[in-house]
Design an enzyme around this catalytic site. Structure first.
Site, PDB file in Angstrom:
ATOM      1  N   ASP A 116       0.839  -1.188   0.000  1.00 58.81           N
ATOM      2  CA  ASP A 116       0.000   0.000   0.000  1.00 58.81           C
ATOM      3  C   ASP A 116       0.878   1.243   0.000  1.00 58.81           C
ATOM      4  O   ASP A 116       1.846   1.333   0.767  1.00 58.81           O
ATOM      5  CB  ASP A 116      -0.921   0.002   1.225  1.00 58.81           C
ATOM      6  CG  ASP A 116      -2.089   0.953   1.056  1.00 58.81           C
ATOM      7  OD1 ASP A 116      -2.428   1.287  -0.094  1.00 58.81           O
ATOM      8  OD2 ASP A 116      -2.683   1.356   2.070  1.00 58.81           O
ATOM      9  N   TYR A 118       1.260   5.713  -0.389  1.00 66.26           N
ATOM     10  CA  TYR A 118       0.928   6.907   0.385  1.00 66.26           C
ATOM     11  C   TYR A 118       1.073   8.088  -0.576  1.00 66.26           C
ATOM     12  O   TYR A 118       1.895   8.965  -0.386  1.00 66.26           O
ATOM     13  CB  TYR A 118       1.935   6.980   1.536  1.00 66.26           C
ATOM     14  CG  TYR A 118       1.705   7.966   2.651  1.00 66.26           C
ATOM     15  CD1 TYR A 118       0.458   8.135   3.236  1.00 66.26           C
ATOM     16  CD2 TYR A 118       2.779   8.697   3.165  1.00 66.26           C
ATOM     17  CE1 TYR A 118       0.292   9.015   4.299  1.00 66.26           C
ATOM     18  CE2 TYR A 118       2.628   9.566   4.220  1.00 66.26           C
ATOM     19  CZ  TYR A 118       1.375   9.725   4.790  1.00 66.26           C
ATOM     20  OH  TYR A 118       1.217  10.591   5.851  1.00 66.26           O
ATOM     21  N   HIS A 123      -3.368  14.205   1.464  1.00 71.86           N
ATOM     22  CA  HIS A 123      -3.510  13.293   2.600  1.00 71.86           C
ATOM     23  C   HIS A 123      -2.257  13.310   3.477  1.00 71.86           C
ATOM     24  O   HIS A 123      -2.340  13.436   4.703  1.00 71.86           O
ATOM     25  CB  HIS A 123      -3.788  11.880   2.098  1.00 71.86           C
ATOM     26  CG  HIS A 123      -3.766  10.827   3.158  1.00 71.86           C
ATOM     27  ND1 HIS A 123      -4.687  10.761   4.180  1.00 71.86           N
ATOM     28  CD2 HIS A 123      -2.904   9.779   3.367  1.00 71.86           C
ATOM     29  CE1 HIS A 123      -4.421   9.732   4.964  1.00 71.86           C
ATOM     30  NE2 HIS A 123      -3.338   9.126   4.495  1.00 71.86           N
ATOM     31  N   ARG A 132       2.316  15.343  13.578  1.00 73.63           N
ATOM     32  CA  ARG A 132       3.570  16.045  13.884  1.00 73.63           C
ATOM     33  C   ARG A 132       3.342  17.547  13.774  1.00 73.63           C
ATOM     34  O   ARG A 132       3.891  18.212  12.882  1.00 73.63           O
ATOM     35  CB  ARG A 132       4.680  15.605  12.927  1.00 73.63           C
ATOM     36  CG  ARG A 132       4.977  14.117  12.947  1.00 73.63           C
ATOM     37  CD  ARG A 132       6.116  13.749  11.990  1.00 73.63           C
ATOM     38  NE  ARG A 132       5.809  14.091  10.594  1.00 73.63           N
ATOM     39  CZ  ARG A 132       5.077  13.329   9.783  1.00 73.63           C
ATOM     40  NH1 ARG A 132       4.582  12.178  10.222  1.00 73.63           N
ATOM     41  NH2 ARG A 132       4.824  13.708   8.533  1.00 73.63           N
ATOM     42  N   GLU A 189      -9.891   4.150   4.779  1.00 77.69           N
ATOM     43  CA  GLU A 189      -9.125   4.891   3.791  1.00 77.69           C
ATOM     44  C   GLU A 189      -9.676   4.547   2.412  1.00 77.69           C
ATOM     45  O   GLU A 189      -9.665   3.371   2.013  1.00 77.69           O
ATOM     46  CB  GLU A 189      -7.629   4.576   3.872  1.00 77.69           C
ATOM     47  CG  GLU A 189      -6.994   5.108   5.140  1.00 77.69           C
ATOM     48  CD  GLU A 189      -5.484   5.013   5.169  1.00 77.69           C
ATOM     49  OE1 GLU A 189      -4.872   5.700   6.015  1.00 77.69           O
ATOM     50  OE2 GLU A 189      -4.919   4.265   4.349  1.00 77.69           O
ATOM     51  N   GLU A 191      -9.401   4.195  -1.284  1.00 74.23           N
ATOM     52  CA  GLU A 191      -8.270   4.019  -2.179  1.00 74.23           C
ATOM     53  C   GLU A 191      -8.693   3.294  -3.450  1.00 74.23           C
ATOM     54  O   GLU A 191      -9.772   2.704  -3.530  1.00 74.23           O
ATOM     55  CB  GLU A 191      -7.164   3.187  -1.509  1.00 74.23           C
ATOM     56  CG  GLU A 191      -6.680   3.722  -0.182  1.00 74.23           C
ATOM     57  CD  GLU A 191      -5.438   2.994   0.323  1.00 74.23           C
ATOM     58  OE1 GLU A 191      -4.752   2.345  -0.500  1.00 74.23           O
ATOM     59  OE2 GLU A 191      -5.166   3.071   1.537  1.00 74.23           O
ATOM     60  N   ASP A 223      -8.634   0.529   3.042  1.00 78.51           N
ATOM     61  CA  ASP A 223      -7.553   0.147   3.963  1.00 78.51           C
ATOM     62  C   ASP A 223      -7.996   0.518   5.378  1.00 78.51           C
ATOM     63  O   ASP A 223      -7.661   1.582   5.894  1.00 78.51           O
ATOM     64  CB  ASP A 223      -6.273   0.880   3.568  1.00 78.51           C
ATOM     65  CG  ASP A 223      -5.080   0.514   4.441  1.00 78.51           C
ATOM     66  OD1 ASP A 223      -5.065  -0.607   4.968  1.00 78.51           O
ATOM     67  OD2 ASP A 223      -4.166   1.352   4.581  1.00 78.51           O
ATOM     68  N   ARG A 227      -6.417   3.806  14.178  1.00 76.99           N
ATOM     69  CA  ARG A 227      -5.487   4.929  14.329  1.00 76.99           C
ATOM     70  C   ARG A 227      -4.792   4.951  15.681  1.00 76.99           C
ATOM     71  O   ARG A 227      -3.633   5.399  15.773  1.00 76.99           O
ATOM     72  CB  ARG A 227      -6.240   6.247  14.120  1.00 76.99           C
ATOM     73  CG  ARG A 227      -6.851   6.419  12.750  1.00 76.99           C
ATOM     74  CD  ARG A 227      -5.821   6.344  11.633  1.00 76.99           C
ATOM     75  NE  ARG A 227      -6.427   6.644  10.339  1.00 76.99           N
ATOM     76  CZ  ARG A 227      -5.805   6.502   9.181  1.00 76.99           C
ATOM     77  NH1 ARG A 227      -4.559   6.064   9.143  1.00 76.99           N
ATOM     78  NH2 ARG A 227      -6.425   6.798   8.055  1.00 76.99           N
ATOM     79  N   GLN A 230      -2.153   2.288  15.427  1.00 79.47           N
ATOM     80  CA  GLN A 230      -1.151   2.760  14.472  1.00 79.47           C
ATOM     81  C   GLN A 230      -0.243   3.835  15.081  1.00 79.47           C
ATOM     82  O   GLN A 230       0.977   3.804  14.900  1.00 79.47           O
ATOM     83  CB  GLN A 230      -1.856   3.322  13.232  1.00 79.47           C
ATOM     84  CG  GLN A 230      -0.922   3.864  12.160  1.00 79.47           C
ATOM     85  CD  GLN A 230      -1.677   4.504  11.008  1.00 79.47           C
ATOM     86  OE1 GLN A 230      -2.910   4.495  10.976  1.00 79.47           O
ATOM     87  NE2 GLN A 230      -0.949   5.056  10.055  1.00 79.47           N
ATOM     88  N   LYS A 243      -3.156  -1.854  10.678  1.00 76.48           N
ATOM     89  CA  LYS A 243      -3.720  -1.980   9.340  1.00 76.48           C
ATOM     90  C   LYS A 243      -3.842  -3.425   8.857  1.00 76.48           C
ATOM     91  O   LYS A 243      -4.604  -3.695   7.930  1.00 76.48           O
ATOM     92  CB  LYS A 243      -2.874  -1.192   8.334  1.00 76.48           C
ATOM     93  CG  LYS A 243      -3.002   0.323   8.480  1.00 76.48           C
ATOM     94  CD  LYS A 243      -2.095   1.037   7.509  1.00 76.48           C
ATOM     95  CE  LYS A 243      -2.305   2.541   7.562  1.00 76.48           C
ATOM     96  NZ  LYS A 243      -3.542   2.972   6.891  1.00 76.48           N
ATOM     97  N   THR A 247      -8.359  -5.613   4.898  1.00 78.34           N
ATOM     98  CA  THR A 247      -8.421  -4.686   3.766  1.00 78.34           C
ATOM     99  C   THR A 247      -9.513  -5.191   2.848  1.00 78.34           C
ATOM    100  O   THR A 247      -9.499  -6.361   2.449  1.00 78.34           O
ATOM    101  CB  THR A 247      -7.083  -4.635   3.003  1.00 78.34           C
ATOM    102  OG1 THR A 247      -6.033  -4.261   3.897  1.00 78.34           O
ATOM    103  CG2 THR A 247      -7.155  -3.642   1.845  1.00 78.34           C
ATOM    104  N   GLU A 348      -8.632  12.621   8.742  1.00 79.25           N
ATOM    105  CA  GLU A 348      -8.578  13.950   8.133  1.00 79.25           C
ATOM    106  C   GLU A 348      -9.921  14.669   8.227  1.00 79.25           C
ATOM    107  O   GLU A 348      -9.988  15.848   8.570  1.00 79.25           O
ATOM    108  CB  GLU A 348      -8.205  13.843   6.664  1.00 79.25           C
ATOM    109  CG  GLU A 348      -6.835  13.323   6.338  1.00 79.25           C
ATOM    110  CD  GLU A 348      -6.696  13.184   4.828  1.00 79.25           C
ATOM    111  OE1 GLU A 348      -6.409  14.200   4.169  1.00 79.25           O
ATOM    112  OE2 GLU A 348      -6.900  12.067   4.312  1.00 79.25           O
TER     113      GLU A 348
END
Length: 399
Positions: A116, A118, A123, A132, A189, A191, A223, A227, A230, A243, A247, A348
């Site tokens: 997978d 990114y 995103h 961060r 997610e 995708e 996916d 969180r 993770q 994760k 899936t 998000e």
């Protein structure tokens, strides 16, 4: 009645689409192609036509067909379209058409390896700002290479499969020590997943200009992401248990040939990638997606906003000499756009739970609750102005 000759112009699973899947037919699971709300047993049709090559479809997965390569894929598609548009074999076609309502759909491929990526700048920037807040949102390598992680092929499930809430270690920043239990911040997610056909040898990279020869088709992919698990585990080696529990992919693989009219230029790559990632094959796709949460559409991301091309992902995946196999699957990473309503995950969309989403029934949501049902949908413009739909990718959370 040869009803497939009179499909409406807006039929999203018409003859310009013809996605492949696997269904439980009366004689056992076989490869089928979707025509509107029916599945065509192409092995049976090929047998009646005297085609020995049709044996690859008398199989519970697409893998044998994937092994045949791009020339065989193109020939099969041309034969199917010619047969369905003509009238000579109408009786034979009618015999091998089955209403989808009477069938159970299976995982369309035996998944070999799963990776997978990114690949959405929007995103990655949003996630960087959330995780961060005191640092640059994008890591220094992000615009130089398609970042990815290896997932578990054994936990890829077909659309409609229930998803069990995962358990694991969790530790919020203010907690003195980790605890163990069910995820409290379960996410999705939105995708695309790209299905690989044909093999390469270990030590022989797939160059960018040959990448599309190995990308057979596309599925919708969810996916699922825990969180809280993770966030505690991902430093320093990246996603793992947060994760790997599940899936989901759609049951229908739309061939890349059906999406030729959806090709678009990438949004722009700055700095210019290294030479092995540059070339005419590095293009994107305009595929409009939507995320449905318990019957409320909460987001509409579009794949055209992705920074990295699928061809660049496959070229990078193999540039170190890693081999590929038929049945490999690689995910695009979360599809997100510049506006809030185009964010492709709830991390998000709710800004890590600080901005709840209100569903149609008035209930606020931040992350997934038991019983919640997620349905991903997507469509693109096809040849001659047709509409090409990807099959739904759905899943319901259970305790």
């Amino acid at each position: 009645m040869s009803w497939w000759h009179d499909l409406p112009a807006d039929e999203a699973f018409g003859l310009e689409n013809l996605p492949y899947g696997v269904a439980d037919l009366p004689g056992g699971p076989r490869v089928v192609v979707r025509v509107a709300d029916h599945a065509l047993d192409i092995a049976g049709l090929a047998e009646r036509a005297g085609m020995e090559s049709g044996r690859v479809w008398d199989s519970p997965s697409l893998n044998a067909f994937l092994d045949q390569g791009p020339e065989a894929w193109a020939a099969a598609r041309a034969w199917l379209q010619e047969t369905l548009r003509g009238t000579e074999r109408d009786d034979c076609v009618a015999t091998h058409l089955h209403p989808l309502a009477d069938l159970t759909l299976r995982l369309p491929i035996d998944v070999a390896d799963y990776v997978d990526f990114y690949a959405s700048e929007h995103h990655a920037t949003n996630v960087g700002r959330i995780f961060r807040p005191d640092s640059e949102p994008l890591t220094p390598n992000w615009k130089h290479l398609p970042i990815g992680y290896h997932g578990r092929s054994g936990t890829i499930v077909v659309s409609g499969t229930d998803i069990a809430r995962p358990s694991g270690q969790r530790k919020a920043p203010a907690d003195p020590a980790p605890t163990f239990g069910p995820s409290r911040r379960l996410d999705i997610e939105c995708e695309l997943g790209f299905v690989v056909g044909g093999a390469s040898m270990i030590g022989e990279p797939v160059p960018l200009d040959h990448a599309w020869d190995h990308i057979f088709g596309v599925v919708l992919l969810n996916d699922w992401s825990a969180r809280d698990i993770q966030a505690w585990e991902y430093v320093p080696l990246g996603p793992f248990l947060g994760k790997s529990f599940a899936t989901s992919i759609s049951a229908w693989v739309v061939p890349m040939a059906a999406l030729a009219s959806a090709r678009v230029a990438l949004p722009g790559q700055d700095p210019v990638p290294l030479p092995y990632l540059r070339g005419d094959a590095a293009y994107g796709l305009e595929i409009a997606c939507e995320v449905d949460w318990n019957g409320t559409v909460v987001s509409r991301p579009n794949y055209r906003d992705m920074y990295w091309s699928p061809a660049q992902m496959l070229a990078h995946l193999s540039v170190n000499g890693a081999s590929i196999r038929s049945g490999d699957l690689f995910g695009s990473g979360t599809i997100s756009g510049p506006e809030k309503e185009s964010r492709g995950c709830f991390l998000e969309l709710t800004w890590s739970g600080q901005e709840p989403v209100t569903l149609a029934d008035g209930s606020p949501r931040t992350f997934l609750e038991d019983g919640d049902r997620i349905v991903l949908r997507a469509s693109a413009t096809g040849a001659n102005g047709s509409r090409i739909a990807l099959g739904e990718c759905a899943g319901t959370i259970r305790p």
